[in-house]
Enzyme design. Structure first.
Site, PDB file in Angstrom:
ATOM      1  CD  GLU A 149     -21.186  13.610 -83.701  1.00 64.20           C
ATOM      2  OE1 GLU A 149     -22.171  12.935 -83.328  1.00 64.20           O
ATOM      3  OE2 GLU A 149     -20.973  13.881 -84.889  1.00 64.20           O
ATOM      4  CD  GLU A 155     -17.861  11.580 -87.414  1.00 63.76           C
ATOM      5  OE1 GLU A 155     -19.064  11.572 -87.742  1.00 63.76           O
ATOM      6  OE2 GLU A 155     -17.456  11.099 -86.354  1.00 63.76           O
TER       7      GLU A 155
HETATM    8  C1  BGP Z   1     -21.817  10.942 -86.412  1.00 62.55           C
HETATM    9  C2  BGP Z   1     -21.161   9.913 -85.532  1.00 62.55           C
HETATM   10  C3  BGP Z   1     -20.741   8.668 -86.226  1.00 62.55           C
HETATM   11  C4  BGP Z   1     -21.580   8.246 -87.414  1.00 62.55           C
HETATM   12  C5  BGP Z   1     -22.092   9.422 -88.242  1.00 62.55           C
HETATM   13  C6  BGP Z   1     -23.132   9.088 -89.289  1.00 62.55           C
HETATM   14  O1  BGP Z   1     -22.675  11.728 -85.668  1.00 62.55           O
HETATM   15  O2  BGP Z   1     -20.018  10.448 -84.906  1.00 62.55           O
HETATM   16  O3  BGP Z   1     -20.594   7.685 -85.257  1.00 62.55           O
HETATM   17  O4  BGP Z   1     -22.474   7.282 -87.099  1.00 62.55           O
HETATM   18  O5  BGP Z   1     -22.621  10.437 -87.424  1.00 62.55           O
HETATM   19  O6  BGP Z   1     -24.423   9.097 -88.767  1.00 62.55           O
HETATM   20  P1  BGP Z   1     -25.370   7.836 -88.790  1.00 62.55           P
HETATM   21  O7  BGP Z   1     -24.513   6.661 -88.518  1.00 62.55           O
HETATM   22  O8  BGP Z   1     -26.356   8.056 -87.702  1.00 62.55           O
HETATM   23  O9  BGP Z   1     -26.020   7.810 -90.133  1.00 62.55           O
END
Ligand code: BGP
Length: 462
Positions: free
Chosen positions: A164, A360
């Site tokens: 990202e 993801e």
């Molecule tokens: C994505 C990232 C991760 C992870 C995930 C969940 O954007 O790549 O690192 O954190 O989001 O989001 P969050 O942790 O902000 O709830």
């Protein structure tokens, strides 16, 4: 039964800073997260900082065993730049030993490591020089990538440069969720551009040195949906799509920055500084495969009284709160599985059907201990439903010819989540941070194991 293609990659994703712990151990130098926590611990949920992440640096053998228990055939994590090259130049043998042991163990158990180089964790020594705002960081990243390919190239076949890449620009220079937490659209654009060039530099290293395997990048493709078909709403949608989707997707896959994005930035006096030859380098550095992170769509509408030129993205499009949306109330994110079908078709139709995978997808839920049964297993039926609904849409896209080769959940074992600490949990396994980081399977891990075993989903099988 909805069958997935042969050799489909089933797995999960995580990152070094969110799982390893050992933040300043065995030679690792500080990142912006380590320093920011020292400066402002109150910004972090329950004051849990990057030092306390899930102890994978110590428990990695157990973790890989759990991956095997769940029948995962692939897993993505990242290397910590500040661990591998603490001052940017000197190789840290302890880091080499750790990552070699970790990736070898995965290979031994038939779990393919997909390794990412940068997951929001800028080394502090480089941040002090301006981080991605300084073009020096492009060369520094290229050197780091070269070293990583040399040290682990025999163990890793699929590499990604960034996770990202738009997020550090957005969260660090517009919305104050990442260090340095400044608000400046022009600086954000420069950070984004230099990050793109750092990606290009790493791809060049990979190709020039003829490394085995494939190189890609992980993008968060947040599909943009407009409130209506009205011209003004559609214009807002186009601007959001240029900034949030095409900004990175076009150069990395098509080898050129979108002309509409350039016009948009020019109209708003936001064009970044570039160097002669950048354009040609971008054209040469296209990727072999794409990782797509998908959590939620972005709904937009026209802006009422925008500043011209734009001072913030909200001068180009306003958020639209769709009243009928289904929501994950803990994270506040909309749940909209159909977007995964749309993403698959867009990659097929507009991006040459490049091989891609869902790198993801997942659902963060707070206070999951509420759902624990007498055996201590969290009954996360909401997560099973979430994954199933997304897999059905993905399956439809594959049936219609989209070249998707895998699905990775965020995440495997509950992990630390930046400013949110351990508030929202995403894992197939629960981690008990008060009890020696004990790992406990959730119901979804057993469900997913069946999906992997069948290489298929059976609607309603939970
Ligand atoms: C994505 C990232 C991760 C992870 C995930 C969940 O954007 O790549 O690192 O954190 O989001 O989001 P969050 O942790 O902000 O709830």
């Amino acid at each position: 039964m909805k069958k997935f293609p042969k050799q489909f990659l089933w797995g999960a994703a995580a990152s070094a800073p969110q799982t390893e712990g050992a933040a300043l151990v065995d030679g690792k130098s500080a990142t912006t997260w380590d320093k920011w926590f020292d400066m402002h611990p109150e910004k972090f949920a329950n004051q849990i900082g990057p030092r306390d992440t899930s102890n994978t640096y110590v428990q990695y053998l157990e973790d890989v065993q759990l991956m095997e228990d769940m029948s995962l055939n692939s897993y993505r994590t990242s290397i910590s730049w500040a661990r591998l090259l603490p001052d940017g130049k000197t190789l840290n043998q302890k880091a080499v030993d750790f990552y070699r042991a970790y990736f070898s163990e995965m290979n031994k158990k038939g779990i393919k490591p997909i390794v990412n180089l940068f997951h929001f964790d800028m080394p502090w020594w480089l941040m002090e020089k301006g981080g991605w705002e300084n073009r020096e960081s492009i060369e520094a990243f290229g050197y780091y990538a070269k070293v990583a390919f040399e040290q682990f190239g025999d163990l890793v076949q699929q590499w990604t440069t960034f996770n990202e890449p738009i997020v550090p620009a957005e969260c660090g220079y517009l919305f104050e969720f990442h260090y340095p937490a400044v608000v400046d659209f022009k600086r954000a654009v420069q950070v984004g551009y230099n990050t793109l060039m750092a990606h290009v530099k790493a791809v060049e290293q990979f190709k020039e040195n003829k490394h085995k395997g494939q190189i890609g990048v992980v993008l968060n493709l947040t599909p943009v949906l407009s409130k209506s078909e009205r011209f003004e709403d559609m214009k807002a949608k186009e601007a959001a799509d240029e900034l949030y989707i095409k900004s990175f997707l076009d150069p990395v896959v098509l080898g050129r920055i979108s002309p509409k994005l350039i016009a948009l930035l020019k109209d708003n006096q936001l064009l970044p500084l570039t160097q002669e030859g950048d354009k040609e380098r971008i054209a040469q550095a296209t990727i072999d495969f794409l990782g797509v992170n998908y959590y939620q769509p972005k709904r937009v509408q026209a802006v009422e009284n925008p500043s011209i030129p734009a001072l913030m993205p909200s001068d180009l499009f306003a958020d639209y709160d769709w009243p009928d949306k289904k929501i994950n109330p803990y994270r506040g994110w909309e749940i909209y599985p159909k977007a995964l079908f749309d993403i698959g078709m867009r990659i097929k139709n507009d991006y040459g059907n490049i091989p891609w995978y869902v790198s993801e997808n997942g659902m963060g839920v707070a206070e999951e201990e509420r759902f624990m049964n007498e055996e201590g297993i969290i009954q996360d039926d909401y997560r099973i439903e979430f994954v199933q609904d997304h897999l059905l849409e993905l399956h439809k896209a594959i049936e219609q010819g989209s070249n998707c080769f895998g699905y990775h959940m965020w995440t495997f074992i509950d992990c630390w989540s930046w400013l949110n600490g351990y508030r929202n949990r995403y894992g197939f396994y629960r981690v008990d941070i008060e009890d020696g980081f004990k790992r406990i399977p959730k119901k979804s891990s057993f469900w997913m194991k069946e999906v992997i075993r069948n290489n298929a989903i059976l609607k309603g099988e939970n």
